[in-house]
Write an enzyme that holds these catalytic residues in place. Structure first.
Site, short mmCIF file in Angstrom:
data_model
loop_
_atom_site.label_atom_id
_atom_site.label_comp_id
_atom_site.label_asym_id
_atom_site.label_seq_id
_atom_site.Cartn_x
_atom_site.Cartn_y
_atom_site.Cartn_z
N TYR A 1 -2.01 12.42 -6.42
CA TYR A 1 -1.87 11.09 -5.84
C TYR A 1 -0.50 10.50 -6.17
O TYR A 1 0.20 9.96 -5.30
CB TYR A 1 -2.97 10.16 -6.35
CG TYR A 1 -2.82 8.73 -5.90
CD1 TYR A 1 -3.07 8.36 -4.59
CD2 TYR A 1 -2.41 7.75 -6.80
CE1 TYR A 1 -2.92 7.05 -4.17
CE2 TYR A 1 -2.27 6.43 -6.40
CZ TYR A 1 -2.52 6.09 -5.09
OH TYR A 1 -2.36 4.78 -4.68
N GLN B 1 -1.12 -0.15 4.54
CA GLN B 1 -2.00 -0.07 3.37
C GLN B 1 -2.87 1.19 3.39
O GLN B 1 -3.53 1.50 2.40
CB GLN B 1 -2.93 -1.29 3.34
CG GLN B 1 -2.22 -2.63 3.45
CD GLN B 1 -1.28 -2.90 2.30
OE1 GLN B 1 -1.64 -2.77 1.14
NE2 GLN B 1 -0.04 -3.28 2.61
N ASP C 1 -6.15 6.97 13.78
CA ASP C 1 -5.87 7.73 12.56
C ASP C 1 -4.37 7.84 12.35
O ASP C 1 -3.64 8.31 13.24
CB ASP C 1 -6.48 9.13 12.70
CG ASP C 1 -6.54 9.87 11.38
OD1 ASP C 1 -5.77 9.54 10.46
OD2 ASP C 1 -7.35 10.81 11.27
N ILE C 2 -3.89 7.43 11.18
CA ILE C 2 -2.46 7.53 10.89
C ILE C 2 -1.99 8.98 10.83
O ILE C 2 -0.80 9.25 10.93
CB ILE C 2 -2.08 6.81 9.58
CG1 ILE C 2 -2.82 7.42 8.38
CG2 ILE C 2 -2.31 5.30 9.71
CD1 ILE C 2 -2.33 6.93 7.03
N SER D 1 -7.02 6.82 -5.45
CA SER D 1 -7.75 7.40 -6.58
C SER D 1 -7.11 8.67 -7.10
O SER D 1 -6.98 9.67 -6.39
CB SER D 1 -9.21 7.67 -6.23
OG SER D 1 -9.83 8.46 -7.21
N SER E 1 2.79 2.58 -5.54
CA SER E 1 1.83 2.63 -6.64
C SER E 1 2.51 2.73 -7.99
O SER E 1 3.53 3.41 -8.14
CB SER E 1 0.90 3.84 -6.46
OG SER E 1 0.09 4.03 -7.60
#
Length: 333
Positions: free
Chosen positions: A158, A90, A70-71, A95, A134
């Site tokens: 996000y 990545q 888990d990061i 979303s 993004s």
């Protein structure tokens, strides 16, 4: 896909860590690296957002190694970046709607997780750190096309997290002299993109609905535009960023630099399907931008980025994959 390499280097002695490697883009990057004989390819994923089915074709490959971690746990990040040459980060909770419904976990994965990986990579002297940024970072900016140095205010939690990633990356270069490259993805689509779940993207949703004879839903009037980007182009950008001469903290748009309305997108998929189905229109989604179009001049100049697959060709490839892989799509893990 990947009929010719995007790199010139011999990568047979290099080690690569792909976080979120069980996800859509991550598993496509792994496919490329293994196809071109990368020395060691490590996939780090906690499977909260990725799928084991995306990795099954790599099982038994001598150069592939799966790490279930888990990061958000710094000790995992520190341990698994030891001896790694290149990190392709990545992993994230994607979303816009998900982030509006769950800003706490979105922030935890996308900010804390990012910082953990960035700091661990710096501490373990990773040669190059490339991360998924993004186009949501452009926020409420109305300017088209989108240019890297002109952004607006974020429209969703996000978008805030992805902007914070860029800020941290910049501070790490100024403070620790640790270089990184952020790739601002514009609506990436292609094979292995999951059509299931509450936060599925529009193209897999449309394709899966048409294959199953269901009328897809369009949010708003459908005249909003997007710069849809075939996944092979995104993989190209990642590989070229890894081996570029760029130093410092830089961000680049990754897109095809053409936009299409959601209505036109639907009609293109409808034509591919040969089915007479009309969409159902619903309300607009909170946090969505109205129009998106990338200027890719910077990536072309500094990364030698040259997207080769346009929206229509990408849709054909993706449609054929969806038709041929319905049993794969139905697997939930």
């Amino acid at each position: 896909m990947y009929e010719r390499p995007f790199h010139k280097n011999d990568i047979s002695k290099n080690s690569f860590l792909v976080t979120g490697g069980a996800g859509f883009i991550g598993s496509n990057i792994i496919e490329y690296l293994l196809k071109y004989n990368a020395g060691k390819v490590y996939c780090l994923d906690n499977f909260s957002n990725g799928f084991r089915k995306n990795l099954r074709e790599f099982e038994g490959h001598a150069n592939f190694h799966l790490i279930e971690a888990d990061i958000c746990n710094y000790e995992d990040c520190r341990e698994y970046t030891v001896g790694i040459d290149f990190v392709l980060h990545q992993a994230a909770l994607g979303s816009v709607p998900r982030s509006i419904n769950d800003p706490i976990n979105t922030n935890h994965s996308n900010v804390t997780g990012f910082l953990n990986m960035l700091y661990a990579s710096k501490e373990n002297a990773v040669k190059k750190f490339v991360y998924a940024a993004s186009s949501s970072t452009y926020g409420d900016s109305k300017e088209l096309p989108k240019v890297e140095n002109k952004i607006g205010r974020p429209l969703s939690p996000y978008a805030v997290t992805k902007l914070v990633n860029e800020l941290y990356a910049d501070v790490f270069y100024k403070t620790y002299n640790f270089s990184s490259i952020g790739l601002r993805y514009f609506n990436v689509f292609g094979p292995k993109q999951d059509p299931n779940g509450a936060y599925a993207a529009v193209i897999p949703l449309f394709m899966n609905a048409m294959i199953n004879g269901n009328a897809p839903r369009i949010n708003g009037d459908g005249e909003q535009t997007r710069d849809f980007t075939f996944v092979e182009n995104a993989v190209q950008a990642n590989i070229k960023a890894l081996f570029s001469e760029v130093n410092g903290s830089e961000v680049y748009n990754v897109a095809f630099s053409e936009r299409i309305s959601v209505n036109k997108l639907f009609n293109s998929i409808k034509e591919l399907s040969g089915k007479e189905l009309d969409p159902i229109y619903g309300s607009e989604r909170k946090g969505d931008v109205r129009d998106s179009l990338a200027d890719i001049t910077k990536a072309q100049k500094y990364l030698d980025y040259n997207p080769e697959v346009d929206i229509l060709e990408g849709l054909k490839i993706t449609w054929n994959w969806f038709k041929e892989n319905q049993s794969f799509i139905s697997i939930k893990e």
